[in-house]
Motif scaffolding. Structure first.
Motif, PDB file in Angstrom:
ATOM      1  N   LYS A  58       0.818  -0.927  -0.018  1.00  0.00           N
ATOM      2  CA  LYS A  58       0.077  -0.059  -0.025  1.00  0.00           C
ATOM      3  C   LYS A  58       0.734   1.273  -0.126  1.00  0.00           C
ATOM      4  CE  LYS A  58      -3.885   2.332   0.649  1.00  0.00           C
ATOM      5  NZ  LYS A  58      -3.553   3.722   0.433  1.00  0.00           N
ATOM      6  N   GLU A  59       1.945   1.310   0.824  1.00  0.00           N
ATOM      7  CA  GLU A  59       2.985   2.533   0.764  1.00  0.00           C
ATOM      8  C   GLU A  59       3.362   2.547  -0.431  1.00  0.00           C
ATOM      9  OE1 GLU A  59       6.830   2.332   3.466  1.00  0.00           O
ATOM     10  OE2 GLU A  59       5.262   1.559   4.538  1.00  0.00           O
ATOM     11  N   LEU A  60       3.742   1.538  -1.152  1.00  0.00           N
ATOM     12  CA  LEU A  60       4.463   1.800  -2.289  1.00  0.00           C
ATOM     13  C   LEU A  60       3.592   2.087  -3.568  1.00  0.00           C
ATOM     14  CD1 LEU A  60       6.742  -1.822  -2.601  1.00  0.00           C
ATOM     15  CD2 LEU A  60       7.615   0.686  -2.361  1.00  0.00           C
ATOM     16  N   ALA A  61       2.356   1.813  -3.407  1.00  0.00           N
ATOM     17  CA  ALA A  61       1.209   2.087  -4.283  1.00  0.00           C
ATOM     18  C   ALA A  61       0.975   3.596  -4.245  1.00  0.00           C
ATOM     19  CB  ALA A  61      -0.133   1.185  -4.059  1.00  0.00           C
ATOM     20  N   ASP A  62       0.950   3.907  -2.868  1.00  0.00           N
ATOM     21  CA  ASP A  62       0.806   5.554  -2.609  1.00  0.00           C
ATOM     22  C   ASP A  62       1.728   6.176  -3.369  1.00  0.00           C
ATOM     23  OD1 ASP A  62      -1.757   4.994  -1.238  1.00  0.00           O
ATOM     24  OD2 ASP A  62      -0.730   5.220   0.926  1.00  0.00           O
ATOM     25  N   ALA A  63       3.073   5.736  -2.896  1.00  0.00           N
ATOM     26  CA  ALA A  63       4.162   6.846  -3.931  1.00  0.00           C
ATOM     27  C   ALA A  63       4.126   6.721  -5.243  1.00  0.00           C
ATOM     28  CB  ALA A  63       5.267   6.360  -3.159  1.00  0.00           C
ATOM     29  N   ILE A  64       3.710   5.379  -5.836  1.00  0.00           N
ATOM     30  CA  ILE A  64       3.599   5.607  -7.231  1.00  0.00           C
ATOM     31  C   ILE A  64       2.481   6.252  -7.799  1.00  0.00           C
ATOM     32  CG2 ILE A  64       3.289   3.698  -9.071  1.00  0.00           C
ATOM     33  CD1 ILE A  64       4.660   1.843  -7.249  1.00  0.00           C
ATOM     34  N   SER A  65       1.331   6.193  -7.192  1.00  0.00           N
ATOM     35  CA  SER A  65       0.164   6.777  -7.438  1.00  0.00           C
ATOM     36  C   SER A  65       0.456   8.484  -7.518  1.00  0.00           C
ATOM     37  CB  SER A  65      -1.046   6.695  -6.713  1.00  0.00           C
ATOM     38  OG  SER A  65      -1.124   5.215  -6.604  1.00  0.00           O
ATOM     39  N   ASN A  66       1.311   8.859  -6.575  1.00  0.00           N
ATOM     40  CA  ASN A  66       1.408  10.255  -6.330  1.00  0.00           C
ATOM     41  C   ASN A  66       2.406  10.575  -7.523  1.00  0.00           C
ATOM     42  OD1 ASN A  66       1.249  12.382  -4.764  1.00  0.00           O
ATOM     43  ND2 ASN A  66       3.110  12.335  -4.110  1.00  0.00           N
ATOM     44  N   ASP A  67       3.653   9.890  -7.635  1.00  0.00           N
ATOM     45  CA  ASP A  67       4.688  10.125  -8.620  1.00  0.00           C
ATOM     46  C   ASP A  67       4.035  10.116 -10.215  1.00  0.00           C
ATOM     47  OD1 ASP A  67       6.182  10.647  -6.660  1.00  0.00           O
ATOM     48  OD2 ASP A  67       7.237   8.741  -6.895  1.00  0.00           O
ATOM     49  N   TYR A  68       3.101   9.446 -10.587  1.00  0.00           N
ATOM     50  CA  TYR A  68       2.789   9.105 -11.677  1.00  0.00           C
ATOM     51  C   TYR A  68       1.347   9.728 -12.339  1.00  0.00           C
ATOM     52  CZ  TYR A  68       6.775   5.917 -12.354  1.00  0.00           C
ATOM     53  OH  TYR A  68       8.100   5.789 -12.820  1.00  0.00           O
ATOM     54  N   ARG A  69       0.986  10.704 -11.350  1.00  0.00           N
ATOM     55  CA  ARG A  69      -0.221  11.251 -11.411  1.00  0.00           C
ATOM     56  C   ARG A  69       0.041  12.265 -12.867  1.00  0.00           C
ATOM     57  NH1 ARG A  69      -2.111  12.827  -6.307  1.00  0.00           N
ATOM     58  NH2 ARG A  69      -2.594  11.039  -6.259  1.00  0.00           N
ATOM     59  N   ASN A  70      -0.965  12.061 -13.831  1.00  0.00           N
ATOM     60  CA  ASN A  70      -0.871  12.882 -15.088  1.00  0.00           C
ATOM     61  C   ASN A  70       0.354  12.225 -16.019  1.00  0.00           C
ATOM     62  OD1 ASN A  70      -2.890  14.572 -14.218  1.00  0.00           O
ATOM     63  ND2 ASN A  70      -1.355  15.797 -13.078  1.00  0.00           N
ATOM     64  N   ARG A  71       0.660  11.066 -15.808  1.00  0.00           N
ATOM     65  CA  ARG A  71       1.847  10.496 -16.569  1.00  0.00           C
ATOM     66  C   ARG A  71       0.972   9.392 -17.251  1.00  0.00           C
ATOM     67  NH1 ARG A  71       6.860  10.925 -14.013  1.00  0.00           N
ATOM     68  NH2 ARG A  71       7.790   9.900 -15.538  1.00  0.00           N
ATOM     69  N   ASP A  72       1.544   8.666 -18.234  1.00  0.00           N
ATOM     70  CA  ASP A  72       1.115   7.422 -18.806  1.00  0.00           C
ATOM     71  C   ASP A  72       1.736   5.982 -18.279  1.00  0.00           C
ATOM     72  OD1 ASP A  72      -0.597   6.123 -20.589  1.00  0.00           O
ATOM     73  OD2 ASP A  72       0.187   7.439 -22.470  1.00  0.00           O
ATOM     74  N   LEU A  73       1.257   5.745 -17.316  1.00  0.00           N
ATOM     75  CA  LEU A  73       2.095   4.274 -16.627  1.00  0.00           C
ATOM     76  C   LEU A  73       1.581   3.215 -16.907  1.00  0.00           C
ATOM     77  CD1 LEU A  73       3.593   3.631 -14.290  1.00  0.00           C
ATOM     78  CD2 LEU A  73       1.510   3.814 -12.788  1.00  0.00           C
ATOM     79  N   VAL A  74       2.707   2.605 -17.109  1.00  0.00           N
ATOM     80  CA  VAL A  74       2.455   1.152 -17.626  1.00  0.00           C
ATOM     81  C   VAL A  74       3.529   0.349 -16.545  1.00  0.00           C
ATOM     82  CG1 VAL A  74       2.637  -0.912 -19.147  1.00  0.00           C
ATOM     83  CG2 VAL A  74       2.360   1.392 -19.996  1.00  0.00           C
ATOM     84  N   LEU A  75       2.822  -0.541 -15.847  1.00  0.00           N
ATOM     85  CA  LEU A  75       3.795  -1.433 -14.970  1.00  0.00           C
ATOM     86  C   LEU A  75       3.957  -2.738 -15.850  1.00  0.00           C
ATOM     87  CD1 LEU A  75       1.149  -1.691 -11.821  1.00  0.00           C
ATOM     88  CD2 LEU A  75       3.140   0.106 -12.195  1.00  0.00           C
ATOM     89  N   VAL A  76       5.196  -3.262 -15.692  1.00  0.00           N
ATOM     90  CA  VAL A  76       5.773  -4.488 -16.510  1.00  0.00           C
ATOM     91  C   VAL A  76       6.434  -5.411 -15.397  1.00  0.00           C
ATOM     92  CG1 VAL A  76       7.497  -5.424 -18.024  1.00  0.00           C
ATOM     93  CG2 VAL A  76       6.228  -3.088 -18.541  1.00  0.00           C
ATOM     94  N   GLY A  77       5.580  -6.397 -14.907  1.00  0.00           N
ATOM     95  CA  GLY A  77       6.022  -7.367 -14.085  1.00  0.00           C
ATOM     96  C   GLY A  77       6.939  -8.392 -14.535  1.00  0.00           C
TER      97      GLY A  77
END
Ligand code: IMP
Ligand code: MG
Length: 180
Positions: free
Chosen positions: A21-40
């Motif tokens: 959850k902590e990581l997800a919050d940081a990522i959501s914050n940093d990637y707002r208005n970006r074009d995010l693709v997670l690659v597992g």
């Protein structure tokens, strides 16, 4: 019971959930208005990816690559083979690689080179675990790290030994007598 094969538990299901959850919050914050693709990175990163993406409320897509560096041993062979490329076009996208553990860094180095060929706008790495090693040359920068772990063989939450233990909800140290 798989739990009986553990020397000790490093992170409980609850602790992992909080960290994700902590990581997800940081990522959501940093990637707002970006074009995010997670690659597992398959297969180890798949459990982490599936939990993480559901805790990221901003719009994004995900894809997967497969890399293999471990045979049945518990130390890296140093030889990494890409067995599956991404399917989504990544040109101009903000790619975040999702990996289970950074050990020698060989896997991420090769996967990173592969993704760069697809010309993303940005490329960062998120690894749930970071293995503490006394000697490491050529460290790849990791933007998001969940937990640091000692230089021991760990299983659970996607991490396997001979393809087993991936389904453990916690992360623990595998008993040495099981692989020595
Ligand atoms: P690296 O290429 O040495 O960084 O190793 C990365 C890959 O090796 C990870 O994606 C894991 O699949 C695997 N790996 C490394 N350390 C462990 C471990 O302690 N337990 C299970 N798998 C591991
Ligand atoms: Mg892996």
């Amino acid at each position: 019971m798989l739990m009986n094969d553990l020397e000790n538990v490093l992170f409980t299901e609850e602790q992992i959930r909080e960290k994700v959850k902590e990581l997800a919050d940081a990522i959501s914050n940093d990637y707002r208005n970006r074009d995010l693709v997670l690659v597992g990175v398959l297969k180890g990163g798949v459990i982490f990816l599936s939990d993480l993406c559901r805790m990221i409320p901003i719009p994004h897509s995900f894809d997967m690559v497969a890399a293999s560096s471990y045979g049945s041993e518990t130390s890296s062979s140093g030889h990494v083979i890409i067995t599956k490329d991404v399917e989504l076009p990544l040109k101009g996208k903000d790619v975040l690689l999702i990996e289970d553990i950074y050990d020698t860094g060989n896997t991420l180095r090769v996967v990173k080179e592969l993704i760069e060929v697809h010309s993303p706008r940005s490329l960062e790495i998120c690894s749930l675990l970071w293995k503490e090693k006394s000697s490491r040359t050529d460290i790849i920068p990791i933007k998001y790290v969940g937990f640091r772990v000692p230089d021991v063989f760990v299983v659970g939450y996607g991490l396997d030994f001979n393809e087993k233990y991936r389904n453990l909800a916690c992360i623990g140290v595998l008993k040495k007598e099981l692989y020595k």
